[in-house]
Design a protein around this motif. Structure first.
Motif, PDB file in Angstrom:
ATOM      1  N   GLY A   1      58.093   1.294  81.544  1.00  0.00           N
ATOM      2  CA  GLY A   1      58.598   1.591  82.819  1.00  0.00           C
ATOM      3  C   GLY A   1      57.421   1.657  83.957  1.00  0.00           C
ATOM      4  N   MET A   2      57.608   0.808  84.948  1.00  0.00           N
ATOM      5  CA  MET A   2      56.623   1.024  86.055  1.00  0.00           C
ATOM      6  C   MET A   2      57.841   1.458  87.190  1.00  0.00           C
ATOM      7  SD  MET A   2      54.543  -2.643  85.717  1.00  0.00           S
ATOM      8  CE  MET A   2      53.636  -2.915  84.341  1.00  0.00           C
ATOM      9  N   TRP A   3      57.571   2.553  87.505  1.00  0.00           N
ATOM     10  CA  TRP A   3      58.699   3.361  88.405  1.00  0.00           C
ATOM     11  C   TRP A   3      58.256   3.634  89.810  1.00  0.00           C
ATOM     12  CZ3 TRP A   3      63.163   3.374  85.574  1.00  0.00           C
ATOM     13  CH2 TRP A   3      62.832   3.429  84.010  1.00  0.00           C
ATOM     14  N   PHE A   4      59.409   3.302  90.647  1.00  0.00           N
ATOM     15  CA  PHE A   4      59.101   3.696  92.082  1.00  0.00           C
ATOM     16  C   PHE A   4      59.019   5.328  92.382  1.00  0.00           C
ATOM     17  CE2 PHE A   4      61.829  -0.013  94.076  1.00  0.00           C
ATOM     18  CZ  PHE A   4      60.589  -0.967  94.010  1.00  0.00           C
ATOM     19  N   LEU A   5      58.189   5.611  92.901  1.00  0.00           N
ATOM     20  CA  LEU A   5      57.956   7.108  93.417  1.00  0.00           C
ATOM     21  C   LEU A   5      59.070   7.709  94.038  1.00  0.00           C
ATOM     22  CD1 LEU A   5      55.063   6.041  92.586  1.00  0.00           C
ATOM     23  CD2 LEU A   5      54.311   7.674  94.443  1.00  0.00           C
ATOM     24  N   MET A   6      59.602   6.952  94.722  1.00  0.00           N
ATOM     25  CA  MET A   6      60.924   7.751  95.446  1.00  0.00           C
ATOM     26  C   MET A   6      62.221   8.009  94.691  1.00  0.00           C
ATOM     27  SD  MET A   6      62.457   4.506  97.751  1.00  0.00           S
ATOM     28  CE  MET A   6      63.995   5.595  98.408  1.00  0.00           C
ATOM     29  N   PHE A   7      62.030   7.427  93.343  1.00  0.00           N
ATOM     30  CA  PHE A   7      63.306   7.624  92.262  1.00  0.00           C
ATOM     31  C   PHE A   7      62.783   8.614  91.251  1.00  0.00           C
ATOM     32  CE2 PHE A   7      64.886   3.442  93.910  1.00  0.00           C
ATOM     33  CZ  PHE A   7      65.553   4.015  94.837  1.00  0.00           C
ATOM     34  N   ILE A   8      61.499   9.169  91.361  1.00  0.00           N
ATOM     35  CA  ILE A   8      60.883   9.706  89.981  1.00  0.00           C
ATOM     36  C   ILE A   8      61.736  11.214  89.959  1.00  0.00           C
ATOM     37  CG2 ILE A   8      59.106  11.520  89.516  1.00  0.00           C
ATOM     38  CD1 ILE A   8      58.577   8.448  89.063  1.00  0.00           C
ATOM     39  N   GLU A   9      62.461  11.861  90.891  1.00  0.00           N
ATOM     40  CA  GLU A   9      63.221  12.763  90.703  1.00  0.00           C
ATOM     41  C   GLU A   9      64.538  12.739  89.854  1.00  0.00           C
ATOM     42  OE1 GLU A   9      64.584  16.746  90.696  1.00  0.00           O
ATOM     43  OE2 GLU A   9      62.780  16.195  91.774  1.00  0.00           O
TER      44      GLU A   9
ATOM     45  N   GLU B   1      55.325  16.928  94.650  1.00  0.00           N
ATOM     46  CA  GLU B   1      53.893  16.790  94.831  1.00  0.00           C
ATOM     47  C   GLU B   1      53.422  15.595  94.272  1.00  0.00           C
ATOM     48  OE1 GLU B   1      52.387  21.211  93.568  1.00  0.00           O
ATOM     49  OE2 GLU B   1      53.702  20.319  91.920  1.00  0.00           O
ATOM     50  N   ILE B   2      54.293  14.706  93.704  1.00  0.00           N
ATOM     51  CA  ILE B   2      53.988  13.252  93.449  1.00  0.00           C
ATOM     52  C   ILE B   2      54.239  12.386  94.567  1.00  0.00           C
ATOM     53  CG2 ILE B   2      54.285  11.301  92.050  1.00  0.00           C
ATOM     54  CD1 ILE B   2      55.149  13.158  89.873  1.00  0.00           C
ATOM     55  N   TYR B   3      55.344  12.501  95.212  1.00  0.00           N
ATOM     56  CA  TYR B   3      55.625  11.473  96.472  1.00  0.00           C
ATOM     57  C   TYR B   3      56.404  12.407  97.537  1.00  0.00           C
ATOM     58  CZ  TYR B   3      58.125   8.086  99.253  1.00  0.00           C
ATOM     59  OH  TYR B   3      58.582   7.233 100.366  1.00  0.00           O
ATOM     60  N   SER B   4      55.620  12.482  98.778  1.00  0.00           N
ATOM     61  CA  SER B   4      56.277  13.414  99.866  1.00  0.00           C
ATOM     62  C   SER B   4      56.026  12.609 100.957  1.00  0.00           C
ATOM     63  CB  SER B   4      55.671  14.618  99.853  1.00  0.00           C
ATOM     64  OG  SER B   4      56.237  15.272 101.032  1.00  0.00           O
ATOM     65  N   ILE B   5      56.908  12.352 101.956  1.00  0.00           N
ATOM     66  CA  ILE B   5      56.724  11.798 103.091  1.00  0.00           C
ATOM     67  C   ILE B   5      56.054  12.802 104.225  1.00  0.00           C
ATOM     68  CG2 ILE B   5      57.688  10.578 105.174  1.00  0.00           C
ATOM     69  CD1 ILE B   5      60.126   9.540 103.299  1.00  0.00           C
ATOM     70  N   ASN B   6      56.644  13.999 104.052  1.00  0.00           N
ATOM     71  CA  ASN B   6      56.328  14.990 105.197  1.00  0.00           C
ATOM     72  C   ASN B   6      55.013  15.762 104.749  1.00  0.00           C
ATOM     73  OD1 ASN B   6      58.554  14.238 106.848  1.00  0.00           O
ATOM     74  ND2 ASN B   6      60.128  15.513 105.396  1.00  0.00           N
ATOM     75  N   ASN B   7      54.794  16.005 103.504  1.00  0.00           N
ATOM     76  CA  ASN B   7      53.658  16.690 102.929  1.00  0.00           C
ATOM     77  C   ASN B   7      52.694  15.908 102.409  1.00  0.00           C
ATOM     78  OD1 ASN B   7      54.841  19.105 103.993  1.00  0.00           O
ATOM     79  ND2 ASN B   7      56.351  18.757 102.375  1.00  0.00           N
ATOM     80  N   HIS B   8      51.550  16.326 102.059  1.00  0.00           N
ATOM     81  CA  HIS B   8      50.468  15.507 101.284  1.00  0.00           C
ATOM     82  C   HIS B   8      50.880  15.657  99.737  1.00  0.00           C
ATOM     83  CE1 HIS B   8      48.287  18.861  99.106  1.00  0.00           C
ATOM     84  NE2 HIS B   8      48.428  19.353 100.147  1.00  0.00           N
ATOM     85  N   SER B   9      50.627  14.450  99.207  1.00  0.00           N
ATOM     86  CA  SER B   9      50.974  14.365  97.657  1.00  0.00           C
ATOM     87  C   SER B   9      50.124  13.470  96.984  1.00  0.00           C
ATOM     88  CB  SER B   9      52.477  13.840  97.575  1.00  0.00           C
ATOM     89  OG  SER B   9      52.674  12.878  98.465  1.00  0.00           O
ATOM     90  N   LEU B  10      50.398  13.496  95.629  1.00  0.00           N
ATOM     91  CA  LEU B  10      49.610  12.414  94.871  1.00  0.00           C
ATOM     92  C   LEU B  10      49.272  11.020  95.495  1.00  0.00           C
ATOM     93  CD1 LEU B  10      50.267  13.077  91.021  1.00  0.00           C
ATOM     94  CD2 LEU B  10      48.149  13.429  92.349  1.00  0.00           C
ATOM     95  N   LYS B  11      50.307  10.464  96.083  1.00  0.00           N
ATOM     96  CA  LYS B  11      50.479   9.071  96.706  1.00  0.00           C
ATOM     97  C   LYS B  11      49.554   9.164  97.599  1.00  0.00           C
ATOM     98  CE  LYS B  11      53.254   9.709 100.447  1.00  0.00           C
ATOM     99  NZ  LYS B  11      52.772   9.552 101.764  1.00  0.00           N
ATOM    100  N   ASP B  12      48.865  10.083  98.324  1.00  0.00           N
ATOM    101  CA  ASP B  12      48.065   9.939  99.440  1.00  0.00           C
ATOM    102  C   ASP B  12      46.424   9.559  98.987  1.00  0.00           C
ATOM    103  OD1 ASP B  12      50.031  10.444 101.664  1.00  0.00           O
ATOM    104  OD2 ASP B  12      49.968  12.434 100.970  1.00  0.00           O
ATOM    105  N   ALA B  13      46.433   9.955  97.659  1.00  0.00           N
ATOM    106  CA  ALA B  13      44.929   9.718  97.092  1.00  0.00           C
ATOM    107  C   ALA B  13      44.889   8.323  96.374  1.00  0.00           C
ATOM    108  CB  ALA B  13      44.786  10.606  96.122  1.00  0.00           C
ATOM    109  N   ILE B  14      46.003   7.627  96.188  1.00  0.00           N
ATOM    110  CA  ILE B  14      46.039   6.083  95.613  1.00  0.00           C
ATOM    111  C   ILE B  14      46.109   5.048  96.733  1.00  0.00           C
ATOM    112  CG2 ILE B  14      47.025   4.884  93.913  1.00  0.00           C
ATOM    113  CD1 ILE B  14      46.285   8.009  92.853  1.00  0.00           C
ATOM    114  N   VAL B  15      44.901   4.355  96.516  1.00  0.00           N
ATOM    115  CA  VAL B  15      44.787   3.159  97.583  1.00  0.00           C
ATOM    116  C   VAL B  15      45.141   1.913  96.643  1.00  0.00           C
ATOM    117  CG1 VAL B  15      43.758   4.558  99.163  1.00  0.00           C
ATOM    118  CG2 VAL B  15      42.487   3.159  97.351  1.00  0.00           C
ATOM    119  N   GLN B  16      45.455   0.799  97.343  1.00  0.00           N
ATOM    120  CA  GLN B  16      45.460  -0.617  96.978  1.00  0.00           C
ATOM    121  C   GLN B  16      44.067  -1.013  97.373  1.00  0.00           C
ATOM    122  OE1 GLN B  16      47.835  -3.714  98.332  1.00  0.00           O
ATOM    123  NE2 GLN B  16      48.046  -4.556  96.347  1.00  0.00           N
TER     124      GLN B  16
END
Length: 716
Positions: free
Chosen positions: A24-32, A50-65
């Motif tokens: 599986g290659m999963w969308f972060l917004m559906f992890i919960e 802590e993995i995906y948040s819109i309002n707070n910093h989370s893991l996704k903020d450290a990952i870039v394309q």
């Protein structure tokens, strides 16, 4: 190789069946909703927020394309970026010269002023995503043709992208999923001032070369480092000496405690493309028609590039990036042919489709789904030979600089010819700059050989489908020996030197451009490549609708078991464990889930282009100078295996433990699982990763760049 694979498969029978890879290659917004509980059972200690948040910093903020084709991660509060060596390859090659060959010798910035800006490099941060399926699909209906459907969807996509870009601050992309049955928009922020911080020498960064590519055991330092810069307010900005290192919302701590079998492993990244929903006919087409042509055409290009690359360091630098990219996919596509054939993937897909077809032709389903399989199979039957033809032509375009010249530099020259004096004055400097950049990366004698060889391969092998008219005429007149024509064309063409291009700009002529032999040949081939018969066009229209309905029907009927959409360069998460392959005598490790520096040194071949090593590495290994990065067993671990589900585009992705700490860097997969883009095999699928301790050892101990390691937050 065959014996190795057979013994490998036999050994798999001894692996406990309770151990499995997690597909599986999963969308972060559906992890919960979909994955979090399962991930916790396996060892995750983070919340979904802590993995995906819109309002707070989370893991996704450290990952870039990274530059549109790879993944990278932020690993310090000052915007330090880690990615693969092969992902930074173009930038490193561009910044190198014969006098300062950073690709060959490596480079480490002693301070921020030493960090170097390549001409074009960017990283893309993911901000947020949302589901717009209902909104978009409300604009279409079953009475529409595919063209009408596409037009309506594109209009709505344009509106959504405009609504969310905040006046150009963000890049917004609406993408289709499940073959056009769902739509999501993604908001990104791009930073274009990205500078090279460091890279190991090529002998480490590409250790093993093409021989070890897609193979295990591996011993490769496949990493490079960059830094993101912003204006003083942290906003994206064009390069300026006044820019400052970006202060990211989140960066990854680095864990140097090491990994062991069954440790939790999670990867976030931008997988490029999978085809897990591909019909049987598409798999059969790739295996028998498309991929063999790709492999053969790529080999022709590689052989002709290598002939010149071996002549000097300067020529090697010119073609290093193109050769590496061609070689990577050459081996990948051959591996795909072997794996898909061996596992009978098309046959198993056909059985699923037969089951679906029976369901589709029940009275309640027939009106919508009854013709789906027939329309799909008809399309592939009509396009099998065209796919072979197209792949031979694609390799000509990919490996020669002049195959697509009419759509590249030629397109601007055409606009220049047609423009008035003011427009020409505006365009001339840009065209000159484009020409100068183009000629930095080519060598005319090599280009002549590449063009002649690829034209011969195309003309003689793409015989099941009509070839481009001009190529056929030249081939018929010269017994398919294109050498004479190509030499004459290069002698006459205005495209074969910067001086000739500048002379044309001084005295532009529409007739001269249109009759230029390379321009005319390129136009002929590209026009032919993009053309299709009315019959194929009609079949393709039906196929598009049928494939969409196939995926919809497989999900509705529960015949399809895939729960996630195909990869399409959007941010995904995959989770699994550190997981060994059966014992392999080629690996000196105690368990076949890691490799060691001892093992790398055993592969060493002095002076060999693929297996040479710096003398300092040999000496440091002999003296066991591993410092704080040694494993508990006393060795220095180099690469390790996990059973994560990744594909191209995941190159450079961080491998994280249950706390979200960096333990490695994904860079490859094993050739036995090359069918993974089409079908996931829980027994064979492996991701090959650089152990983060080896990365830090190369930076600090081997290279003496402790200042860079000191930026990071290290944990155990």
């Amino acid at each position: 190789m065959k014996k190795i694979i057979l013994s490998f498969i036999a050994a798999l029978l001894l692996v406990p069946t309770s151990v499995k890879a997690d597909e599986g290659m999963w969308f972060l917004m559906f992890i919960e909703r979909l994955n979090h509980r399962d991930m916790q059972k396996m060892g995750l200690q983070l919340t979904a927020e802590e993995i995906y948040s819109i309002n707070n910093h989370s893991l996704k903020d450290a990952i870039v394309q990274f530059n549109g084709g790879c993944t990278a991660e932020i690993i310090s509060k000052d915007g330090l970026v880690l990615t693969n060596h092969h992902c930074g390859y173009d930038a490193i090659a561009e910044l190198s010269s014969e006098e300062q060959n950073y690709l060959k010798n490596g480079f480490w910035a002693k301070n921020r002023k030493d960090e170097m800006k390549p001409s074009s490099l960017y990283v893309r941060f993911f901000v947020r995503m949302d589901d717009v399926s209902k909104r978009i699909l409300s604009k279409v209906n079953d009475s529409m043709t595919e063209a009408e459907r596409e037009k309506a969807i594109n209009q709505e996509i344009a509106a959504i992208e405009k609504e969310n870009n905040e006046g150009g601050k963000y890049t917004v992309s609406v993408r289709s999923f499940f073959q056009g049955n769902e739509y999501y928009y993604f908001v990104y922020q791009d930073y274009k001032d990205v500078r090279l911080v460091g890279t190991p020498p090529e002998s480490l960064g590409k250790f093993g070369g093409d021989t070890d590519n897609w193979e295990w055991p591996r011993h490769t330092a496949d990493f490079s480092m960059f830094r993101v810069y912003a204006d003083k307010n942290g906003n994206p900005a064009d390069y300026s000496p006044e820019n400052v290192p970006l202060q990211p919302k989140h960066y990854l701590p680095v864990n140097i405690g090491g990994v062991k079998e069954n440790d939790y492993a999670m990867i976030l990244g931008y997988p490029g493309r999978t085809n897990r929903w591909m019909p049987a006919g598409g798999i059969e087409q790739n295996v028998k028609f498309a991929y063999p042509a790709w492999v053969e055409g790529a080999k022709v290009g590689m052989d002709n590039m290598k002939k010149y690359m071996n002549q000097s360091d300067a020529l090697n630098l010119k073609y290093a990036s193109k050769f590496a990219s061609t070689a990577n996919y050459w081996k990948n596509r051959q591996g795909m042919i072997d794996a898909l054939t061996k596992f009978g993937t098309a046959k198993s897909k056909a059985a699923q489709e037969a089951k679906f077809n029976k369901w589709a032709n029940k009275p309640a389903n027939k009106a919508k789904y009854g013709n789906v399989i027939a329309d799909i199979n008809n399309y592939y039957a009509l396009t099998n030979e065209k796919s072979r033809h197209d792949n031979y032509m694609q390799q000509l375009f990919r490996t020669t600089s002049f195959g697509t010249v009419s759509r590249g530099l030629g397109r601007y020259m055409d606009a220049y010819v047609k423009g008035d004096a003011n427009k020409r004055a505006q365009m001339a400097p840009a065209i000159e700059e484009m020409a100068e950049e183009m000629f930095k990366e080519l060598h005319i004698p090599a280009e002549k050989d590449l063009m002649a060889a690829q034209l011969n391969t195309y003309a003689t092998k793409a015989t099941g489908y009509a070839i481009a008219p001009m190529v056929k005429k030249i081939g018929d007149e010269n017994n398919n020996d294109f050498t004479k024509y190509v030499n004459a064309a290069f002698d006459l063409s205005i495209f074969t030197s910067v001086d000739r291009i500048k002379a044309f700009l001084a005295l532009p002529s529409k007739e001269l451009l249109e009759n230029d032999p390379l321009y005319a040949l390129s136009n002929d081939m590209l026009t032919h490549y993009s053309s299709k018969s009315d019959e194929i066009a009609a079949a393709q229209d039906k196929y598009s609708a049928a494939f969409r309905k196939l995926v919809e029907g497989l999900r509705e009927s529960k015949i399809g078991t895939i729960k996630y959409p195909d990869a399409n360069s959007t941010l995904r998460l995959t989770y699994g464990k550190v997981r060994a392959l059966p014992a392999d005598k080629r690996n000196d490790a105690k368990i076949n889930n890691y490799t060691t520096l001892d093992g790398q040194v055993k592969k060493y071949k002095k002076g060999d282009a693929e297996f040479d090593l710096p003398v300092k590495v040999l000496e440091m290994n002999k003296n066991k100078e591993y410092g704080r990065y040694a494993d508990k067993d006393g060795s220095l671990h180099v690469n390790f295996l996990t059973d994560n589900d990744i594909t191209g585009g995941n190159s450079g992705s961080p491998v994280l433990n249950g706390k979200g700490e960096l333990i490695g860097l994904a860079f490859d997969g094993n050739i036995e699982a090359m069918a993974g883009d089409v079908i996931f095999d829980k027994n064979l699928q492996r991701t090959i990763n650089v152990d983060i301790r080896y990365v830090l050892w190369v930076i600090e101990n081997f290279s003496g760049a402790k200042n860079i390691v000191d930026e990071m937050t290290l944990t155990k």
